[in-house]
Design a protein around this motif. Structure first.
Motif, PDB file in Angstrom:
ATOM      1  N   ILE A  19       5.017  -4.251 -15.365  1.00 11.19           N
ATOM      2  CA  ILE A  19       4.531  -2.543 -14.158  1.00 11.19           C
ATOM      3  C   ILE A  19       6.107  -3.188 -13.561  1.00 11.19           C
ATOM      4  CG2 ILE A  19       3.095  -2.732 -12.884  1.00 11.19           C
ATOM      5  CD1 ILE A  19       0.709  -3.872 -14.653  1.00 11.19           C
ATOM      6  N   ALA A  20       6.982  -2.043 -12.686  1.00 11.77           N
ATOM      7  CA  ALA A  20       7.400  -1.640 -12.217  1.00 11.77           C
ATOM      8  C   ALA A  20       7.021  -2.419 -10.540  1.00 11.77           C
ATOM      9  CB  ALA A  20       8.671  -0.888 -12.104  1.00 11.77           C
ATOM     10  N   ARG A  21       7.981  -3.199 -10.089  1.00 18.46           N
ATOM     11  CA  ARG A  21       7.827  -3.244  -8.777  1.00 18.46           C
ATOM     12  C   ARG A  21       7.542  -2.248  -7.530  1.00 18.46           C
ATOM     13  NH1 ARG A  21      10.836  -7.386  -4.441  1.00 18.46           N
ATOM     14  NH2 ARG A  21       9.791  -6.712  -2.714  1.00 18.46           N
ATOM     15  N   PRO A  22       6.419  -1.678  -6.888  1.00 21.60           N
ATOM     16  CA  PRO A  22       6.463   0.001  -6.302  1.00 21.60           C
ATOM     17  C   PRO A  22       7.509  -0.547  -5.500  1.00 21.60           C
ATOM     18  CG  PRO A  22       4.518  -0.993  -6.099  1.00 21.60           C
ATOM     19  CD  PRO A  22       5.395  -2.290  -6.983  1.00 21.60           C
ATOM     20  N   GLU A  23       8.113   1.647  -5.099  1.00 18.78           N
ATOM     21  CA  GLU A  23       8.612   1.701  -4.199  1.00 18.78           C
ATOM     22  C   GLU A  23       8.086   1.528  -3.017  1.00 18.78           C
ATOM     23  OE1 GLU A  23      10.677   5.065  -5.581  1.00 18.78           O
ATOM     24  OE2 GLU A  23      11.106   4.113  -7.210  1.00 18.78           O
ATOM     25  N   GLY A  24       7.142   1.224  -2.600  1.00 15.48           N
ATOM     26  CA  GLY A  24       6.147   2.330  -1.182  1.00 15.48           C
ATOM     27  C   GLY A  24       5.509   0.817  -0.885  1.00 15.48           C
ATOM     28  N   TRP A  25       4.591   1.111   0.017  1.00 12.11           N
ATOM     29  CA  TRP A  25       3.318   0.968   0.471  1.00 12.11           C
ATOM     30  C   TRP A  25       3.359  -0.460  -0.019  1.00 12.11           C
ATOM     31  CZ3 TRP A  25       3.805  -1.289   5.909  1.00 12.11           C
ATOM     32  CH2 TRP A  25       3.673  -2.010   5.856  1.00 12.11           C
ATOM     33  N   ILE A  26       2.588  -1.540  -0.351  1.00  7.75           N
ATOM     34  CA  ILE A  26       1.407  -1.437  -1.355  1.00  7.75           C
ATOM     35  C   ILE A  26       0.715  -2.556  -0.697  1.00  7.75           C
ATOM     36  CG2 ILE A  26       0.917  -4.081  -3.030  1.00  7.75           C
ATOM     37  CD1 ILE A  26       4.685  -3.906  -3.452  1.00  7.75           C
ATOM     38  N   MET A  27      -0.689  -1.863  -0.954  1.00 11.67           N
ATOM     39  CA  MET A  27      -1.953  -2.451  -0.437  1.00 11.67           C
ATOM     40  C   MET A  27      -2.942  -3.219  -2.405  1.00 11.67           C
ATOM     41  SD  MET A  27      -2.642   1.054   1.390  1.00 11.67           S
ATOM     42  CE  MET A  27      -1.534   1.945   0.470  1.00 11.67           C
ATOM     43  N   ALA A  28      -3.468  -4.443  -1.522  1.00  9.89           N
ATOM     44  CA  ALA A  28      -3.790  -4.751  -2.362  1.00  9.89           C
ATOM     45  C   ALA A  28      -5.415  -5.180  -1.804  1.00  9.89           C
ATOM     46  CB  ALA A  28      -3.592  -5.928  -2.686  1.00  9.89           C
ATOM     47  N   GLY A  29      -6.542  -4.698  -3.102  1.00  4.77           N
ATOM     48  CA  GLY A  29      -7.780  -4.784  -2.640  1.00  4.77           C
ATOM     49  C   GLY A  29      -8.877  -5.131  -2.781  1.00  4.77           C
ATOM     50  N   GLY A  30     -10.054  -5.284  -2.380  1.00 10.43           N
ATOM     51  CA  GLY A  30     -11.811  -5.230  -3.533  1.00 10.43           C
ATOM     52  C   GLY A  30     -12.414  -4.962  -2.732  1.00 10.43           C
ATOM     53  N   CYS A  31     -14.063  -5.468  -3.685  1.00  8.34           N
ATOM     54  CA  CYS A  31     -14.991  -6.168  -2.384  1.00  8.34           C
ATOM     55  C   CYS A  31     -15.303  -7.729  -2.886  1.00  8.34           C
ATOM     56  CB  CYS A  31     -16.407  -5.516  -3.425  1.00  8.34           C
ATOM     57  SG  CYS A  31     -16.092  -3.363  -3.554  1.00  8.34           S
ATOM     58  N   GLY A  32     -15.610  -8.295  -2.008  1.00  9.96           N
ATOM     59  CA  GLY A  32     -16.138  -9.838  -1.840  1.00  9.96           C
ATOM     60  C   GLY A  32     -15.101 -10.340  -1.975  1.00  9.96           C
ATOM     61  N   ALA A  39      -3.336  -6.619   2.556  1.00  9.99           N
ATOM     62  CA  ALA A  39      -4.464  -7.448   1.748  1.00  9.99           C
ATOM     63  C   ALA A  39      -6.186  -6.389   2.657  1.00  9.99           C
ATOM     64  CB  ALA A  39      -5.041  -8.474   1.772  1.00  9.99           C
ATOM     65  N   THR A  40      -6.663  -5.443   1.809  1.00 14.62           N
ATOM     66  CA  THR A  40      -7.892  -4.861   2.612  1.00 14.62           C
ATOM     67  C   THR A  40      -8.911  -4.741   1.449  1.00 14.62           C
ATOM     68  OG1 THR A  40      -8.386  -2.731   3.702  1.00 14.62           O
ATOM     69  CG2 THR A  40      -7.171  -2.639   1.627  1.00 14.62           C
ATOM     70  N   THR A  41      -9.938  -3.854   2.234  1.00 10.78           N
ATOM     71  CA  THR A  41     -10.930  -3.732   1.172  1.00 10.78           C
ATOM     72  C   THR A  41     -11.272  -2.319   0.293  1.00 10.78           C
ATOM     73  OG1 THR A  41     -12.370  -2.734   3.270  1.00 10.78           O
ATOM     74  CG2 THR A  41     -12.514  -5.165   3.112  1.00 10.78           C
ATOM     75  N   SER A  42     -11.997  -2.388  -0.655  1.00 10.95           N
ATOM     76  CA  SER A  42     -12.180  -1.027  -1.796  1.00 10.95           C
ATOM     77  C   SER A  42     -12.624   0.152  -0.323  1.00 10.95           C
ATOM     78  CB  SER A  42     -13.586  -1.612  -2.240  1.00 10.95           C
ATOM     79  OG  SER A  42     -12.336  -2.415  -3.795  1.00 10.95           O
ATOM     80  N   MET A  43     -13.672  -0.165   0.751  1.00  8.94           N
ATOM     81  CA  MET A  43     -13.690   0.943   1.465  1.00  8.94           C
ATOM     82  C   MET A  43     -13.048   1.465   2.070  1.00  8.94           C
ATOM     83  SD  MET A  43     -17.753   0.529   3.865  1.00  8.94           S
ATOM     84  CE  MET A  43     -18.570   1.941   4.346  1.00  8.94           C
ATOM     85  N   GLN A  44     -12.607   0.133   2.686  1.00  7.73           N
ATOM     86  CA  GLN A  44     -10.956   0.730   3.721  1.00  7.73           C
ATOM     87  C   GLN A  44     -10.557   2.054   2.566  1.00  7.73           C
ATOM     88  OE1 GLN A  44     -10.796  -0.354   7.073  1.00  7.73           O
ATOM     89  NE2 GLN A  44      -9.370   1.127   7.266  1.00  7.73           N
ATOM     90  N   LEU A  97      -6.468  -3.576  -7.315  1.00  7.49           N
ATOM     91  CA  LEU A  97      -7.726  -2.766  -7.419  1.00  7.49           C
ATOM     92  C   LEU A  97      -7.937  -4.157  -7.956  1.00  7.49           C
ATOM     93  CD1 LEU A  97      -8.218   0.336  -6.590  1.00  7.49           C
ATOM     94  CD2 LEU A  97      -8.971  -1.352  -4.947  1.00  7.49           C
ATOM     95  N   SER A  98      -9.244  -5.059  -7.422  1.00  5.12           N
ATOM     96  CA  SER A  98      -9.148  -6.274  -8.498  1.00  5.12           C
ATOM     97  C   SER A  98     -10.985  -6.266  -8.744  1.00  5.12           C
ATOM     98  CB  SER A  98      -9.228  -7.561  -7.748  1.00  5.12           C
ATOM     99  OG  SER A  98      -8.040  -7.384  -7.363  1.00  5.12           O
ATOM    100  N   SER A  99     -11.298  -6.260  -9.877  1.00  2.00           N
ATOM    101  CA  SER A  99     -13.057  -5.912  -9.751  1.00  2.00           C
ATOM    102  C   SER A  99     -12.666  -6.705 -11.084  1.00  2.00           C
ATOM    103  CB  SER A  99     -13.679  -4.614  -9.823  1.00  2.00           C
ATOM    104  OG  SER A  99     -15.066  -4.502 -10.131  1.00  2.00           O
ATOM    105  N   ILE A 100     -13.997  -8.460 -11.614  1.00  2.00           N
ATOM    106  CA  ILE A 100     -14.342  -9.110 -12.737  1.00  2.00           C
ATOM    107  C   ILE A 100     -14.553  -7.828 -13.657  1.00  2.00           C
ATOM    108  CG2 ILE A 100     -14.919 -10.526 -13.863  1.00  2.00           C
ATOM    109  CD1 ILE A 100     -12.415 -11.545 -12.629  1.00  2.00           C
ATOM    110  N   GLU A 149     -14.192   3.797  -7.203  1.00  4.41           N
ATOM    111  CA  GLU A 149     -14.067   5.387  -6.218  1.00  4.41           C
ATOM    112  C   GLU A 149     -12.395   4.841  -5.244  1.00  4.41           C
ATOM    113  OE1 GLU A 149     -15.793   7.478  -2.107  1.00  4.41           O
ATOM    114  OE2 GLU A 149     -17.367   5.643  -2.713  1.00  4.41           O
ATOM    115  N   ALA A 150     -12.101   3.774  -4.632  1.00  3.25           N
ATOM    116  CA  ALA A 150     -11.068   3.443  -4.258  1.00  3.25           C
ATOM    117  C   ALA A 150      -9.782   4.042  -5.339  1.00  3.25           C
ATOM    118  CB  ALA A 150     -11.136   2.077  -4.221  1.00  3.25           C
ATOM    119  N   ALA A 151      -9.631   3.875  -6.444  1.00  2.00           N
ATOM    120  CA  ALA A 151      -8.960   4.197  -7.105  1.00  2.00           C
ATOM    121  C   ALA A 151      -9.096   5.335  -7.879  1.00  2.00           C
ATOM    122  CB  ALA A 151      -9.314   3.259  -8.365  1.00  2.00           C
ATOM    123  N   HIS A 152     -10.276   6.273  -7.826  1.00  2.61           N
ATOM    124  CA  HIS A 152      -9.909   7.942  -7.440  1.00  2.61           C
ATOM    125  C   HIS A 152      -9.052   8.430  -7.073  1.00  2.61           C
ATOM    126  CE1 HIS A 152     -11.523  11.569  -8.647  1.00  2.61           C
ATOM    127  NE2 HIS A 152     -11.674  11.919  -7.491  1.00  2.61           N
TER     128      HIS A 152
END
Length: 340
Positions: free
Chosen positions: A26-39, A61-66, A81-84, A93-96
């Motif tokens: 997985i290559a390092r992104p060139e732009g803004w990096i966001m990460a999150g999920g629920c709970g 770091a943020t949430t899926s809803m955001q 995006l993380s989800s077990i 939905e956030a991924a889509h």
């Protein structure tokens, strides 16, 4: 829960090599990096802020809803995006939404064929099998933390060998965490609320800690920024309550100590939750190893605090609301809403 906590050090060590292999492409992104999920999947990247700052990666770091409804993406952005399970509805939905907007989506999940995996450009399949999904989540959380940390190290071209040394320290940290927790809960009143305070990445650990009490039995636990607590939230505190300030950074330590000391004569229990001392050796003060060590050892303390509380007050952590009134109603409403 006890078995999960005890298994964490060994499983994290076992996951390291396969995670490195799976993340290596997985290559390092060139732009803004966001990460999150629920709970917990939202708390994990936020708790790693000190680590990402130390390795020079700016991550929001943020949430899926955001991410699903309140984020404007531009070309070159990346979303982790993380989800077990890989089937958390808002995370899918956030991924889509992110991918449809031109962002690069990385999924971190145990679900190789899950809905989240199908929406992602890259998929990191976590190389472990959850021990339990019905007790407060501990192992799942720290494997997610590990995966995000390995991803960050890969993106800066840094090896992961120091992680082996950190994981080797976890059994000792866990013993210290157990002693701390047993002492802390001996003074706690089950009729009281629990306040968990922190600043910066420590606020995310406080949120994770509060979530463990919620999961353990619907225990009234409130996470807040240490400074904001004394600007109005403090009026909720009553003598049966307990207050814990999570403190890994100088400002968190200083302010947390002041707040805990000033409430000590008023509340049933107050304490700092600080990281265990780290034998410096190869670990540079202020470096990423120190930041990750602080996160791991304080996380173990909040995990053990929840476990010790459940033990002392006889909570059945496998049952909704620990078997108390209205557990079934809450579980039914939660399942119905999460499916919407």
């Amino acid at each position: 829960m006890r078995r999960e906590i005890a298994a964490q050090a060994g499983i994290l060590a076992d996951c390291l090599e396969p995670l490195s292999a799976r993340i290596g492409g997985i290559a390092r992104p060139e732009g803004w990096i966001m990460a999150g999920g629920c709970g917990d999947s939202a708390f994990a990247p936020a708790a790693l802020k000190g680590f990402f700052d130390a390795i020079g990666i700016q991550l929001e770091a943020t949430t899926s809803m955001q991410l699903a409804g309140f984020t404007r993406y531009i070309a070159g952005d990346a979303v982790v995006l993380s989800s077990i399970s890989g089937n958390t509805r808002r995370t899918v939905e956030a991924a889509h939404v992110a991918r449809a907007s031109g962002a690069h989506v990385v999924a971190v999940t145990c679900g190789k064929t899950s809905a989240l995996a199908k929406e992602a450009d890259d998929v990191v399949v976590l190389p472990f099998t959850p021990i339990s999904r019905v007790t407060p989540h501990t192992l799942d959380y720290l494997v997610t933390v590990e995966a995000l940390a390995v991803m960050g190290l890969h993106w800066i071209g840094e090896g992961t060998d120091p992680l082996i040394e950190l994981f080797a320290l976890m059994p000792r940290w866990s013993e210290a965490a157990r002693d701390f927790a047993e002492d802390a809960v001996s003074a706690m009143d089950p009729a009281g609320k629990i306040f968990l305070l922190g600043g910066g990445p420590d606020l995310a650990t406080a949120g994770y800690g509060a979530a463990k009490f919620h999961e353990a039995g619907g225990i009234p636990a409130i996470a807040a920024e240490t400074e904001n607590f004394i600007h109005g939230m403090n009026f909720m505190a009553e003598p049966p309550d307990s207050l814990f300030a999570i403190a890994t950074a100088p400002l968190s330590i200083r302010r947390g100590a002041e707040v805990a000391a000033n409430f000590r004569s008023f509340l049933t229990s107050t304490a700092l939750i600080e990281p265990e001392p780290l034998d410096r050796g190869p670990f540079e003060p202020g470096g990423w190893q120190s930041a990750l060590a602080a996160l791991l050892s304080t996380t173990l303390k909040v995990q053990h605090l929840c476990l010790a509380y459940a033990d002392r007050f006889g909570l059945d952590v496998t049952a909704p609301r620990a078997g108390r009134d209205f557990g079934a109603q809450h579980a039914e409403i939660q399942a119905r809403i999460m499916a919407m």
